[in-house]
Write a protein that holds these residues in place. Structure first.
Motif, PDB file in Angstrom:
ATOM      1  N   LEU A   1      -1.089  67.524  52.862  1.00 17.29           N
ATOM      2  CA  LEU A   1      -2.338  67.362  53.608  1.00 17.29           C
ATOM      3  C   LEU A   1      -3.289  66.373  52.940  1.00 17.29           C
ATOM      4  O   LEU A   1      -4.370  66.107  53.460  1.00 17.29           O
ATOM      5  CB  LEU A   1      -3.030  68.719  53.784  1.00 17.29           C
ATOM      6  N   TYR A   2      -2.893  65.846  51.803  1.00 19.67           N
ATOM      7  CA  TYR A   2      -3.721  64.847  51.115  1.00 19.67           C
ATOM      8  C   TYR A   2      -3.333  63.470  51.631  1.00 19.67           C
ATOM      9  O   TYR A   2      -2.155  63.094  51.609  1.00 19.67           O
ATOM     10  CB  TYR A   2      -3.505  64.943  49.597  1.00 19.67           C
ATOM     11  N   ARG A   3      -4.298  62.700  52.082  1.00 20.20           N
ATOM     12  CA  ARG A   3      -4.033  61.411  52.724  1.00 20.20           C
ATOM     13  C   ARG A   3      -3.791  60.324  51.687  1.00 20.20           C
ATOM     14  O   ARG A   3      -4.590  60.112  50.781  1.00 20.20           O
ATOM     15  CB  ARG A   3      -5.227  61.026  53.600  1.00 20.20           C
ATOM     16  N   SER A   4      -2.668  59.607  51.826  1.00 13.86           N
ATOM     17  CA  SER A   4      -2.378  58.474  50.957  1.00 13.86           C
ATOM     18  C   SER A   4      -3.175  57.262  51.443  1.00 13.86           C
ATOM     19  O   SER A   4      -4.163  57.403  52.155  1.00 13.86           O
ATOM     20  CB  SER A   4      -0.874  58.195  50.946  1.00 13.86           C
ATOM     21  N   PHE A   5      -2.743  56.063  51.102  1.00 18.49           N
ATOM     22  CA  PHE A   5      -3.516  54.855  51.404  1.00 18.49           C
ATOM     23  C   PHE A   5      -3.818  54.764  52.895  1.00 18.49           C
ATOM     24  O   PHE A   5      -2.916  54.719  53.731  1.00 18.49           O
ATOM     25  CB  PHE A   5      -2.752  53.606  50.960  1.00 18.49           C
ATOM     26  N   ASP A   6      -5.103  54.751  53.210  1.00 19.22           N
ATOM     27  CA  ASP A   6      -5.564  54.656  54.596  1.00 19.22           C
ATOM     28  C   ASP A   6      -7.054  54.343  54.512  1.00 19.22           C
ATOM     29  O   ASP A   6      -7.869  55.217  54.227  1.00 19.22           O
ATOM     30  CB  ASP A   6      -5.313  55.972  55.334  1.00 19.22           C
ATOM     31  N   MET A   7      -7.405  53.081  54.749  1.00 24.98           N
ATOM     32  CA  MET A   7      -8.791  52.668  54.559  1.00 24.98           C
ATOM     33  C   MET A   7      -9.736  53.286  55.592  1.00 24.98           C
ATOM     34  O   MET A   7     -10.953  53.210  55.439  1.00 24.98           O
ATOM     35  CB  MET A   7      -8.892  51.147  54.597  1.00 24.98           C
TER      36      MET A   7
ATOM     37  N   THR B   1     -11.331  48.383  49.585  1.00 20.32           N
ATOM     38  CA  THR B   1     -12.234  47.947  50.654  1.00 20.32           C
ATOM     39  C   THR B   1     -11.472  47.342  51.831  1.00 20.32           C
ATOM     40  O   THR B   1     -10.300  47.001  51.730  1.00 20.32           O
ATOM     41  CB  THR B   1     -13.326  46.953  50.190  1.00 20.32           C
ATOM     42  N   SER B   2     -12.191  47.189  52.941  1.00 15.83           N
ATOM     43  CA  SER B   2     -11.645  46.567  54.146  1.00 15.83           C
ATOM     44  C   SER B   2     -12.278  45.214  54.407  1.00 15.83           C
ATOM     45  O   SER B   2     -12.321  44.742  55.552  1.00 15.83           O
ATOM     46  CB  SER B   2     -11.894  47.478  55.362  1.00 15.83           C
TER      47      SER B   2
ATOM     48  N   LYS C   1      -1.949  48.894  54.844  1.00 17.49           N
ATOM     49  CA  LYS C   1      -1.342  49.257  53.569  1.00 17.49           C
ATOM     50  C   LYS C   1      -1.899  48.362  52.484  1.00 17.49           C
ATOM     51  O   LYS C   1      -2.474  47.306  52.756  1.00 17.49           O
ATOM     52  CB  LYS C   1       0.189  49.130  53.636  1.00 17.49           C
ATOM     53  N   GLU C   2      -1.721  48.785  51.239  1.00 22.13           N
ATOM     54  CA  GLU C   2      -2.282  48.054  50.134  1.00 22.13           C
ATOM     55  C   GLU C   2      -1.725  46.640  50.052  1.00 22.13           C
ATOM     56  O   GLU C   2      -0.542  46.404  50.249  1.00 22.13           O
ATOM     57  CB  GLU C   2      -2.044  48.779  48.799  1.00 22.13           C
TER      58      GLU C   2
ATOM     59  N   GLY D   1     -19.038  52.849  47.258  1.00 25.64           N
ATOM     60  CA  GLY D   1     -19.871  54.030  47.047  1.00 25.64           C
ATOM     61  C   GLY D   1     -19.111  55.304  47.349  1.00 25.64           C
ATOM     62  O   GLY D   1     -19.237  56.318  46.644  1.00 25.64           O
ATOM     63  N   ASP D   2     -18.316  55.287  48.398  1.00 24.98           N
ATOM     64  CA  ASP D   2     -17.464  56.424  48.761  1.00 24.98           C
ATOM     65  C   ASP D   2     -16.480  56.727  47.634  1.00 24.98           C
ATOM     66  O   ASP D   2     -16.293  57.887  47.241  1.00 24.98           O
ATOM     67  CB  ASP D   2     -16.737  56.073  50.060  1.00 24.98           C
TER      68      ASP D   2
END
Length: 849
Positions: free
Chosen positions: A614-620, A657-658, A805-806, A672-673
């Motif tokens: 339930l822990y989210r991997s890379f997802d901006m 960042t995006s 993705k990264e 900041g997040d």
């Protein structure tokens, strides 16, 4: 056969505490003329260093012996350079669209062939007096298909054989009346080598799904990945190294069919055949070895161990071979330890080591002159001298602008090494071997100072739990450059204390690490180093194409469990934990996100049943504060149950960042997040029942393109624990391998490679007496809901970037966008400082001539 070492084992020196050193060592030129690398190893290259282009990966010697062609296959422009073997001077250069490893002379030296990579062509040039002309492209297949031509072998009648890396085939190109005649032979996957579920895995675990099985079968399957080929015309055989199958395929050239498979060790790549065809030498990049195959039987007659120290963990990466003209001596290029291993192979079955020759950074190809008096070595990462003074223009990818992006730092060299006369050979080899040994880090704890970090594996530590946090892509100066307490440049700081109060508070309240470096250049090799203290030759040679040459979309992200070929022989941190009986759990690292609220799945066999689905991997699009909430919820559950995993790996990726994608969080909001999530996790752990026995380690997977006034590999890193020093600055030179080694010593895990085994543990960051004062997270003052406007600088560029993705986005442009988003649209991004290989003035003058 194990080699005979000319020198005793390395002397182990005591640790010098940072407080006792007025000026800590940083990467770059040292007073003794050597170069200190960010990974704590050094360079002392033998011979003359000739400047080359971006990541030289192969050298082809002209049959006359007068010239050598050097193929460049890095992030930047690809090219073939022709050098004079007598002077080392560059005669000519020809840029090509794209290439991968393959390079060979044909027709007695009148033609040069080169891989056309994603274009699915074979380049053919006319060659005359050092110059290339009449470029032709021989189409091997429909360009929409994915084959990726690799190694090339040529026959006297003009026939050429080409390995197709991703098609898992070999092409034969014969002359026809009008057009070449091309046919292929398929190399099949090895049966029965997919990765099954562990027998002790519970099938009702929510993290185990059909997708788990399908993914593991796909990544575990041993597709062959044919890399190089060698032709024996006398026997009518073509030998093909199968990069992913620990084998060499034997093809009958008359029937053009596979007639055998001969076993090697992992990642067989370049090969060399004796003139009589009796012995085939095969470099095994994922081991430290060369397999010597008896071609009469297809069995290994010897295994040559190219290690600096007996019993060293894997990590040498032997990836190129050359025989002397009299075939009495074999030279082995060890990419990751920057040496040539030299073997006396005159008598079959009785080879012996003659020592080592130090090279530049990451030697990818070694060749011997026709008269046997010179060695030529392509050093893939070995020619970096300084930053580009012309500034950064992300819209133009030239050698000048690329020097401002870490992906373009791989400007190589060619070492020209004069071999001594026979009567002086042993003495010179002893001297060169001493230089090679001197390049290895020499570390040991100062046993006079008690430490909670064990000096030796297996000793007790008061620390029982380790939490390893991994973030994305920031340099030290970008985040902590404004801290007066450390070696920072505030003019390069864009995510200062107003944006990242927790990053700054944790550095002040615990240990400020201002001399810490990553080994990887980008996320593809960065995550491999972060979890395995090593990146395989597959990753190192694939990511520059995926990052810099993927307009045809043919180069998948090569790392993080996507391909078995990326897995190091020493495994990853979780493999070592499993081996040692240490409990472990991953939050987002090596995890594939589920769709539409479905749970995530493990991307490695050892992680099945050891992830939080339930822990989210890379997802901006997913906030780090939500990831923190999930981890803290699990922490509370562990408190109620009375125990938590001894090793927990936590991914917090949103400092990536995006960019300025319209409607997405601004770079400041993303950072900041990330900062708030970091602070809240540390606070929760420090207030838990586990805190007295816990150490939190945090690092970026890579530093990418951010500016830094010391080195492009310098990054932010943290040690947070009751046993961490409070209010201290530790300027010891550390790398990610240092952090891994420290965790291994705490948990009793064996090192994964030579690099964590040799790295300086972080002894100086710790104290023996615990301070149990908890950390109180700082609330961020920036607006976490702030979104990019459509008119933001770089918005149009950001819209075209892939943030799914990264590193899918062009980081050369992304970092410029981030800089101008924060500093202003009219504020150009400063040129970073790079520290690595340095030329002497004499060498520069000679190169100009």
């Amino acid at each position: 056969m194990r080699p005979v070492f000319l020198l005793p084992l390395l002397t182990v020196l005591p640790l010098i505490h940072a407080a006792e050193s007025p000026k800590p060592e940083t990467p770059g030129m040292r007073a003794d003329g050597s170069v200190l690398l960010p990974n704590q190893w050094a360079l002392r290259p033998a011979g003359k260093q000739v400047r080359a282009g971006d990541f030289p990966v192969n050298i082809a010697m002209h049959p006359s012996g007068g010239w050598m062609a050097v193929l460049h296959a890095g992030y930047g422009p690809h090219e073939v350079a022709v050098l004079d073997t007598k002077t080392g001077a560059t005669i000519s250069r020809v840029e090509i669209d794209e290439t991968f490893y393959g390079l060979a002379f044909a027709d007695g030296g009148r033609r040069l062939l080169a891989s056309g990579s994603g274009a699915e062509v074979l380049y053919s040039f006319a060659f005359s007096d050092g110059f290339l002309s009449e470029k032709k492209m021989i189409a091997l297949r429909d360009p929409k298909q994915r084959g990726i031509p690799s190694g090339i072998a040529t026959a006297a009648d003009g026939t050429s054989y080409v390995c197709n890396l991703w098609a898992h085939t070999v092409s034969r190109v014969r002359r026809g009346e009008a057009e070449p005649v091309i046919d292929e032979v398929k190399l099949t996957a090895s049966a029965g080598q997919s990765v099954p579920l562990p027998a002790d895995t519970s099938t009702d675990d929510p993290s185990i799904t059909k997708r788990d099985r399908a993914l593991l079968d796909a990544t575990g399957a041993t597709e062959p990945f044919p890399y190089a080929c060698v032709l024996d015309e006398k026997s009518g055989r073509l030998y093909v190294s199968l990069w992913n199958q620990s084998a060499v395929a034997v093809i009958d050239t008359a029937t053009f069919a596979v007639i055998g498979r001969w076993a090697t060790e992992e990642h067989p790549n370049e090969m060399v055949l004796t003139k009589n065809g009796a012995r085939l030498f095969v470099a095994n990049a994922n081991r430290n070895t060369v397999t010597v195959l008896d071609t009469a039987t297809g069995r290994a007659a010897e295994t040559l161990l190219a290690e600096l120290q007996p019993g060293a963990p894997t990590g040498n990466t032997p990836n190129s071979l050359a025989l002397s003209p009299d075939e009495k001596r074999l030279f082995v290029a060890n990419a990751n330890i920057n040496t040539l291993a030299v073997f006396d192979v005159a008598e079959a079955g009785k080879s012996r080591s003659e020592g080592f020759i130090p090279t530049g950074w990451y030697p990818t190809s070694v060749r011997v002159s026709l008269d046997g008096r010179k060695l030529f070595v392509a050093n893939g990462k070995g020619g970096i001298s300084s930053a580009n003074r012309n500034g950064l223009d992300p819209s133009v990818k030239t050698p000048e602008t690329l020097s401002e992006y870490i992906g373009g730092l791989l400007q190589g060299t060619v070492s020209v090494i004069e071999l001594p006369e026979p009567e002086k050979f042993d003495a010179q080899m002893a001297a060169w071997s001493a230089e090679a040994f001197a390049c290895v880090p020499k570390v040991a704890p100062d046993t006079r100072v008690p430490s909670p970090i064990p000096a030796k594996l297996g000793e007790a530590s008061p620390i029982k739990y380790v939490i390893y946090m991994v973030k994305e892509n920031r340099t030290y100066d970008q985040v902590l450059g404004d801290m007066k307490e450390g070696n920072g440049d505030p003019s390069l700081c864009i995510f200062g204390e107003a944006i990242t109060p927790n990053h700054h508070a944790l550095a002040r309240e615990f240990v400020l690490l201002d001399n810490f470096y990553v080994e990887g250049e980008v996320s593809a090799d960065g995550h491999e180093w972060t979890m395995g203290a090593y990146a395989t030759d597959f990753v190192e040679k694939s990511w520059p194409l995926g990052y810099g040459h993927d307009r045809r979309k043919k180069f998948p992200y090569p790392a993080e469990g996507n391909f078995a070929l990326a897995t190091p022989a020493g495994g990853y941190l979780w493999d070592r934990a499993k081996e040692a009986g240490v409990t472990y759990r991953s939050y987002g690292e090596w995890v594939a996100n589920g769709k539409a609220g479905q749970p995530g799945t493990a991307k490695a066999k050892a992680l099945i049943g050891h992830i939080d689905p339930l822990y989210r991997s890379f997802d901006m699009a997913y906030p780090d504060v939500k990831r923190a909430e999930r981890f803290i919820a699990e922490l509370l559950r562990f408190e109620q149950e009375g125990e938590m995993p001894q090793l927990q790996i936590v991914r917090l990726p949103n400092d990536h960042t995006s960019g300025t994608s319209p409607g997405k969080p601004t770079p400041i909001a993303h950072m900041g997040d990330n900062d708030l999530a970091f602070g809240r996790i540390v606070e929760a752990v420090s207030k838990s029942k586990f805190w007295p026995q816990t150490a939190i380690f945090c690092v970026e997977d890579d530093a990418q393109n951010g500016p830094d006034h010391v080195d492009a590999h310098r990054t932010i890193a943290y040690v947070v624990s009751p046993y961490a020093k409070r209010g201290a600055r530790d300027s010891t030179l550390y790398s990610t391998s240092s952090m891994l080694r420290t965790m291994e010593l705490i948990l009793g895990l064996k090192p994964m490679s030579q690099f964590d085994a040799a790295a300086m543990p972080m002894f100086t960051s710790f104290q023996m007496e615990p301070d149990l004062k908890p950390y109180v997270a700082k609330e961020v003052t920036v607006n976490l809901e702030e979104k990019n406007a459509k008119t933001a600088w770089g918005a149009e560029k950001s819209k075209k970037m892939n943030f799914a993705k990264e590193d899918a986005a062009d980081d050369l442009q992304l970092n410029e966008v981030i800089w101008r988003s924060i500093r202003g649209a009219n504020s150009p991004m400063p040129a970073p400082v790079r520290a690595a290989f340095v030329f002497t003035k004499e060498e520069e003058d000679e190169d100009r001539e």
